[in-house]
Design an enzyme around this catalytic site. Structure first.
Site, PDB file in Angstrom:
ATOM      1  N   MET A 162       0.848  -1.199   0.000  1.00 56.08           N
ATOM      2  CA  MET A 162       0.000   0.000   0.000  1.00 56.08           C
ATOM      3  C   MET A 162       0.884   1.250   0.000  1.00 56.08           C
ATOM      4  SD  MET A 162      -3.499  -0.812   1.959  1.00 56.08           S
ATOM      5  CE  MET A 162      -2.947  -0.458   3.613  1.00 56.08           C
ATOM      6  N   GLY A 181      11.321  -2.614   5.569  1.00 52.85           N
ATOM      7  CA  GLY A 181      10.607  -3.899   5.582  1.00 52.85           C
ATOM      8  C   GLY A 181      10.124  -4.269   4.182  1.00 52.85           C
ATOM      9  N   HIS A 182       9.566  -3.287   3.462  1.00 53.26           N
ATOM     10  CA  HIS A 182       9.105  -3.561   2.097  1.00 53.26           C
ATOM     11  C   HIS A 182      10.291  -3.892   1.190  1.00 53.26           C
ATOM     12  CE1 HIS A 182       5.745  -0.865   3.524  1.00 53.26           C
ATOM     13  NE2 HIS A 182       5.057  -1.849   3.023  1.00 53.26           N
ATOM     14  N   GLN A 184     -10.306  -2.371   2.583  1.00 55.08           N
ATOM     15  CA  GLN A 184      -9.775  -3.009   3.793  1.00 55.08           C
ATOM     16  C   GLN A 184      -9.730  -2.057   4.990  1.00 55.08           C
ATOM     17  OE1 GLN A 184      -5.908  -3.958   1.703  1.00 55.08           O
ATOM     18  NE2 GLN A 184      -5.061  -3.616   3.734  1.00 55.08           N
ATOM     19  N   GLY A 216       4.893 -10.111   4.012  1.00 57.14           N
ATOM     20  CA  GLY A 216       5.647 -10.036   5.262  1.00 57.14           C
ATOM     21  C   GLY A 216       5.012 -10.890   6.354  1.00 57.14           C
TER      22      GLY A 216
HETATM   23  O1  PAF Z   1      -0.098  -5.739   3.600  1.00 53.17           O
HETATM   24  C1  PAF Z   1      -0.502  -4.817   2.859  1.00 53.17           C
HETATM   25  O2  PAF Z   1       0.200  -3.840   2.595  1.00 53.17           O
HETATM   26  C2  PAF Z   1      -1.900  -4.902   2.262  1.00 53.17           C
HETATM   27  O3  PAF Z   1      -2.794  -5.489   3.148  1.00 53.17           O
HETATM   28  C3  PAF Z   1      -1.938  -5.622   0.908  1.00 53.17           C
HETATM   29  C4  PAF Z   1      -1.519  -7.072   1.005  1.00 53.17           C
HETATM   30  C5  PAF Z   1      -1.019  -4.892  -0.080  1.00 53.17           C
HETATM   31  C6  PAF Z   1      -3.363  -5.591   0.338  1.00 53.17           C
HETATM   32  O4  PAF Z   1      -3.826  -4.294   0.169  1.00 53.17           O
END
Ligand code: PAF
Length: 281
Positions: free
Chosen positions: A30, A36-37, A61, A148
């Site tokens: 997102m 971490g990413h 979400q 993650g």
């Molecule tokens: O973990 C996240 O950043 C989000 O929940 C994801 C998996 C990208 C779905 O929007």
């Protein structure tokens, strides 16, 4: 690095790679990326020939009183991070390419995993996650996708959804990246004040202590209660501290060995989640 807003144009490039028998890894995010990413991108690079990352702040979400509008959006900075980390495609879908009718009618859900723990506190959250990940999988059609382990419940839910819906995609969990005091890296850590940030590492210490005690024969419930009270005394408002089966996230049987302690707690404006997986002898 290629950049696409529209899936049709992206699919052309991905199709060429598939014809050339290149393996494609996918890292959905997102945005508001941190180390971490980047560790997920590095993991993905080790698993495939090409890496696709997406940045999409998924409205479905977030609950009505959650931080969708305020969620930090830092796309140009994210793009630079991704480029430097060796990403081949950045996919930034428009809302319309994920939700063509605005409101979606076709949802994906995994009720045994979406209604417990964080799902009990954030109704609808995991249905939104499963739905958007299924749509992203349809657009990207990767061979492997990396998530993650910090979001352990999300990881299990996506694994289950992938198997149930028959996506031919390998789901790989990547270890949680942490700051020096153990705090799991998260975009939401920036909601912490300086004083709260100094406290925040306590959540990792608390769950590590529970894992150690239960691995040495302690009773899960008792140690979770001790941890919950300790967090409360340090200014957290815990949603839960629980020991669960690491396979199903259900309450573990007395002889179950593969366990995980999970916690979620609010500290000021931030809601922190973390987990530690461990083996009971
Ligand atoms: O973990 C996240 O950043 C989000 O929940 C994801 C998996 C990208 C779905 O929007």
């Amino acid at each position: 690095m290629h950049r696409f807003n529209e899936p049709v144009a992206m699919r052309e490039v991905l199709r060429e790679w598939r014809i050339a028998r290149l393996r494609i890894a996918f890292v959905p995010t997102m945005g508001n990326l941190h180390e971490g990413h980047i560790s997920l991108i590095e993991r993905a690079r080790g698993l495939a020939d090409r890496v696709v990352a997406s940045v999409f702040v998924n409205p479905t979400q977030f609950g009505p009183s959650e931080d969708y509008a305020a969620y930090p959006r830092t796309l140009e900075r994210d793009a630079e991070f991704l480029r430097a980390a060796g990403t081949d495609v950045l996919f930034t879908p428009t809302i319309a390419s994920i939700y063509p009718f605005g409101e979606t009618e076709a949802w994906v859900d995994v009720p045994s995993l979406s209604g417990i723990l964080c799902g009990a506190v954030r109704p609808g959250h995991f249905r939104g996650v499963a739905t958007v990940v299924a749509r992203l999988f349809n657009h990207v059609a990767p061979d492997v996708a990396v998530f993650g382990e910090k979001d352990f419940q999300q990881l299990l839910l996506i694994r289950r959804m992938t198997i149930d819906l028959g996506f031919p995609i390998e789901i790989v969990g990547a270890p949680t990246a942490r700051d020096q005091d153990g705090l799991a890296l998260s975009s939401r850590n920036q909601y912490l004040s300086v004083e709260e940030r100094a406290q925040a590492g306590a959540i990792y210490r608390a769950i590590t202590t529970v894992a150690g005690a239960v691995a040495s024969g302690g009773a899960p419930f008792e140690h979770c209660e001790i941890a919950r009270k300790a967090l409360e005394e340090q200014g957290f408002v815990p949603d839960y501290v629980e020991v669960r089966s690491a396979q199903s996230l259900q309450l573990p049987g007395p002889h179950e060995q593969d366990l995980v302690v999970l916690a979620a707690a609010r500290l000021g404006r931030a809601r922190l989640i973390d987990n530690v997986r461990f083996t009971r002898p």
